[in-house]
Design an enzyme around this catalytic site. Sequence first.
Site, PDB file in Angstrom:
ATOM      1  N   ILE A  13     -39.689 -29.071 -17.650  1.00  0.00           N
ATOM      2  CA  ILE A  13     -38.737 -30.034 -17.068  1.00  0.00           C
ATOM      3  C   ILE A  13     -39.445 -30.887 -16.014  1.00  0.00           C
ATOM      4  O   ILE A  13     -39.206 -32.086 -15.909  1.00  0.00           O
ATOM      5  CB  ILE A  13     -37.516 -29.309 -16.468  1.00  0.00           C
ATOM      6  CG1 ILE A  13     -36.879 -28.378 -17.516  1.00  0.00           C
ATOM      7  CG2 ILE A  13     -36.474 -30.316 -15.963  1.00  0.00           C
ATOM      8  CD1 ILE A  13     -35.792 -27.472 -16.971  1.00  0.00           C
ATOM      9  N   LEU A  34     -50.454 -23.852 -12.164  1.00  0.00           N
ATOM     10  CA  LEU A  34     -50.952 -23.753 -13.546  1.00  0.00           C
ATOM     11  C   LEU A  34     -50.743 -22.352 -14.134  1.00  0.00           C
ATOM     12  O   LEU A  34     -51.434 -21.961 -15.074  1.00  0.00           O
ATOM     13  CB  LEU A  34     -52.440 -24.154 -13.635  1.00  0.00           C
ATOM     14  CG  LEU A  34     -52.793 -25.566 -13.141  1.00  0.00           C
ATOM     15  CD1 LEU A  34     -54.289 -25.825 -13.286  1.00  0.00           C
ATOM     16  CD2 LEU A  34     -52.011 -26.621 -13.923  1.00  0.00           C
ATOM     17  N   SER A 125     -29.077 -23.154 -12.188  1.00  0.00           N
ATOM     18  CA  SER A 125     -28.778 -22.813 -13.586  1.00  0.00           C
ATOM     19  C   SER A 125     -27.310 -22.497 -13.760  1.00  0.00           C
ATOM     20  O   SER A 125     -26.663 -21.964 -12.852  1.00  0.00           O
ATOM     21  CB  SER A 125     -29.624 -21.598 -13.972  1.00  0.00           C
ATOM     22  OG  SER A 125     -29.182 -21.053 -15.188  1.00  0.00           O
ATOM     23  N   TYR A 150     -33.530 -12.898 -12.453  1.00  0.00           N
ATOM     24  CA  TYR A 150     -33.750 -14.345 -12.504  1.00  0.00           C
ATOM     25  C   TYR A 150     -32.488 -15.084 -12.033  1.00  0.00           C
ATOM     26  O   TYR A 150     -32.556 -15.960 -11.170  1.00  0.00           O
ATOM     27  CB  TYR A 150     -34.124 -14.778 -13.931  1.00  0.00           C
ATOM     28  CG  TYR A 150     -33.937 -16.249 -14.171  1.00  0.00           C
ATOM     29  CD1 TYR A 150     -34.878 -17.167 -13.701  1.00  0.00           C
ATOM     30  CD2 TYR A 150     -32.801 -16.732 -14.824  1.00  0.00           C
ATOM     31  CE1 TYR A 150     -34.679 -18.523 -13.889  1.00  0.00           C
ATOM     32  CE2 TYR A 150     -32.611 -18.082 -15.015  1.00  0.00           C
ATOM     33  CZ  TYR A 150     -33.544 -18.984 -14.546  1.00  0.00           C
ATOM     34  OH  TYR A 150     -33.343 -20.321 -14.724  1.00  0.00           O
ATOM     35  N   LYS A 154     -31.510 -17.609  -8.523  1.00  0.00           N
ATOM     36  CA  LYS A 154     -30.865 -18.935  -8.473  1.00  0.00           C
ATOM     37  C   LYS A 154     -29.653 -18.893  -7.539  1.00  0.00           C
ATOM     38  O   LYS A 154     -29.426 -19.822  -6.754  1.00  0.00           O
ATOM     39  CB  LYS A 154     -30.457 -19.383  -9.882  1.00  0.00           C
ATOM     40  CG  LYS A 154     -31.642 -19.637 -10.802  1.00  0.00           C
ATOM     41  CD  LYS A 154     -32.560 -20.733 -10.265  1.00  0.00           C
ATOM     42  CE  LYS A 154     -33.843 -20.881 -11.036  1.00  0.00           C
ATOM     43  NZ  LYS A 154     -34.807 -21.806 -10.404  1.00  0.00           N
ATOM     44  N   TYR A 177     -28.446 -26.500 -14.395  1.00  0.00           N
ATOM     45  CA  TYR A 177     -28.752 -26.903 -15.761  1.00  0.00           C
ATOM     46  C   TYR A 177     -28.060 -25.997 -16.762  1.00  0.00           C
ATOM     47  O   TYR A 177     -28.057 -24.784 -16.612  1.00  0.00           O
ATOM     48  CB  TYR A 177     -30.247 -26.768 -16.080  1.00  0.00           C
ATOM     49  CG  TYR A 177     -31.225 -27.322 -15.096  1.00  0.00           C
ATOM     50  CD1 TYR A 177     -30.924 -28.389 -14.261  1.00  0.00           C
ATOM     51  CD2 TYR A 177     -32.499 -26.770 -15.023  1.00  0.00           C
ATOM     52  CE1 TYR A 177     -31.865 -28.878 -13.368  1.00  0.00           C
ATOM     53  CE2 TYR A 177     -33.443 -27.256 -14.138  1.00  0.00           C
ATOM     54  CZ  TYR A 177     -33.120 -28.308 -13.302  1.00  0.00           C
ATOM     55  OH  TYR A 177     -34.057 -28.781 -12.435  1.00  0.00           O
TER      56      TYR A 177
HETATM   57  N1  UFG Z   1     -30.553 -16.875 -29.823  1.00  0.00           N
HETATM   58  C1  UFG Z   1     -30.660 -16.366 -31.104  1.00  0.00           C
HETATM   59  N2  UFG Z   1     -31.904 -16.052 -31.575  1.00  0.00           N
HETATM   60  C2  UFG Z   1     -33.031 -16.220 -30.831  1.00  0.00           C
HETATM   61  C3  UFG Z   1     -32.925 -16.744 -29.527  1.00  0.00           C
HETATM   62  C4  UFG Z   1     -31.659 -17.068 -29.048  1.00  0.00           C
HETATM   63  O1  UFG Z   1     -29.657 -16.185 -31.809  1.00  0.00           O
HETATM   64  O2  UFG Z   1     -34.117 -15.888 -31.320  1.00  0.00           O
HETATM   65  C5  UFG Z   1     -29.225 -17.240 -29.311  1.00  0.00           C
HETATM   66  C6  UFG Z   1     -28.864 -16.501 -28.050  1.00  0.00           C
HETATM   67  O3  UFG Z   1     -28.285 -15.243 -28.350  1.00  0.00           O
HETATM   68  C7  UFG Z   1     -27.906 -17.472 -27.382  1.00  0.00           C
HETATM   69  C8  UFG Z   1     -28.437 -18.848 -27.807  1.00  0.00           C
HETATM   70  O4  UFG Z   1     -29.251 -18.603 -28.952  1.00  0.00           O
HETATM   71  O5  UFG Z   1     -26.633 -17.306 -27.898  1.00  0.00           O
HETATM   72  C9  UFG Z   1     -29.272 -19.516 -26.757  1.00  0.00           C
HETATM   73  O6  UFG Z   1     -30.268 -18.617 -26.313  1.00  0.00           O
HETATM   74  P1  UFG Z   1     -31.458 -19.059 -25.341  1.00  0.00           P
HETATM   75  O7  UFG Z   1     -32.283 -17.839 -25.088  1.00  0.00           O
HETATM   76  O8  UFG Z   1     -32.136 -20.249 -25.889  1.00  0.00           O
HETATM   77  O9  UFG Z   1     -30.696 -19.523 -24.034  1.00  0.00           O
HETATM   78  P2  UFG Z   1     -29.734 -18.696 -23.073  1.00  0.00           P
HETATM   79  O10 UFG Z   1     -28.439 -19.418 -23.068  1.00  0.00           O
HETATM   80  O11 UFG Z   1     -29.710 -17.264 -23.369  1.00  0.00           O
HETATM   81  O12 UFG Z   1     -30.562 -18.818 -21.728  1.00  0.00           O
HETATM   82  C10 UFG Z   1     -30.421 -19.945 -20.931  1.00  0.00           C
HETATM   83  C11 UFG Z   1     -31.707 -20.211 -20.139  1.00  0.00           C
HETATM   84  C12 UFG Z   1     -31.901 -19.173 -19.079  1.00  0.00           C
HETATM   85  C13 UFG Z   1     -30.649 -18.930 -18.303  1.00  0.00           C
HETATM   86  C14 UFG Z   1     -29.517 -18.626 -19.219  1.00  0.00           C
HETATM   87  C15 UFG Z   1     -28.233 -18.471 -18.462  1.00  0.00           C
HETATM   88  O13 UFG Z   1     -32.839 -20.231 -20.980  1.00  0.00           O
HETATM   89  O14 UFG Z   1     -32.900 -19.637 -18.193  1.00  0.00           O
HETATM   90  O15 UFG Z   1     -29.349 -19.708 -20.109  1.00  0.00           O
HETATM   91  O16 UFG Z   1     -27.154 -18.281 -19.269  1.00  0.00           O
HETATM   92  F1  UFG Z   1     -30.762 -17.893 -17.451  1.00  0.00           F
END
Ligand code: UFG
Length: 335
Positions: A13, A34, A125, A150, A154, A177
Amino acid sequence: MKKILVTGGLGFIGSHTVVELQNAGFEVVIIDDLSNTTIGVLDKITEITGTKPDFHQIDLRVKNDVKNFFENNKVDGIIHFAAFKAVGESMHKPLDYYENNLGALVYLLQEMRDRKLDNFIFSSSCTVYGQADELPITEKAPVKTAESVYGNTKQIGEEILKDASKAHNLNIIALRYFNPIGAHPSIKIGELPLGVPQNLIPYITQTAAGMREELSVFGDDYDTPDGTAVRDYIHVVDLAKAHIAALERLINKNNKKGFEYFNIGTGKGSSVLEVIKAFEKASGKTLNYKIVPRREGDITAAYADTTIANKELNWKTEKTLEEALGSSWKWQQQQ
Ligand code: UFG
């Protein structure tokens, strides 16, 4: 020309925000250790904007190095991205997360206080809301007990900012976010996940590229229209532009309180299956996936009510989910 410090400015970002800052006429100085990116990103930013940002490799946990930086650099604002961000890892390394995400924050704020600097933007977040009782999520929704270390960094970060703003008269905006995805349209910068991706979009693109056998869809028994979990996926360029809007609000003294926070999302929720379909449309590829049990700690649904952010920041998202996924796919193919 206003000079803005961007910590973590070579990250996902951060790098997109540096580009938008330069495009908007700001001078940028980057601090990055880095630890989760490469110096090559600095050249890519330079290729996009034609201007090389000033760069300092500094670990913000080293208080003296932070002090030295401010001895030699006068800045008109700070956008603070530098932090650890892996939810799972944070559970095994809580002290590292508290030190890096909160220790460094305190050092920066102390320098601001001591040198009478102002205008601070914080990467927060939507995780602060947990599973909200009402959707879409407004800024009025209560902050819930964090599910991860984590997430707790926040929440505590926002508390620290609120107290510092009040005691030291600092103007601060936290941006909460939702799920940032996508890559710059130039395809010169994007997300560089190390190892096996934990987030949905990089896992999808790596599966489509043949690096992973299949995507596991975590749960299809959620209380959502198709049973898979719903999130608000925002294009990283739209997200980057929200930082410029927030910064301009502070610099122009349009903020209503010393400490403010805004939801930064699209306002639209998409299920995992909808994301897969949109990806297939954007890329022309068929994705290999299977349904597996839910992932521990996941919530059912989160998407933003962006009314307040749209109005107060005079900002709104412009890009579609397909555009975001198309850019992620181009970025993946180019790796
Ligand atoms: N998912 C899958 N398969 C995968 C990865 C994710 O089905 O291999 C699903 C997850 O279960 C979720 C959705 O896709 O339902 C999004 O998952 P992400 O891991 O991409 O994102 P999250 O919403 O879990 O996480 C995000 C941010 C975090 C933050 C979190 C707070 O990446 O930094 O939201 O809710 F903490």
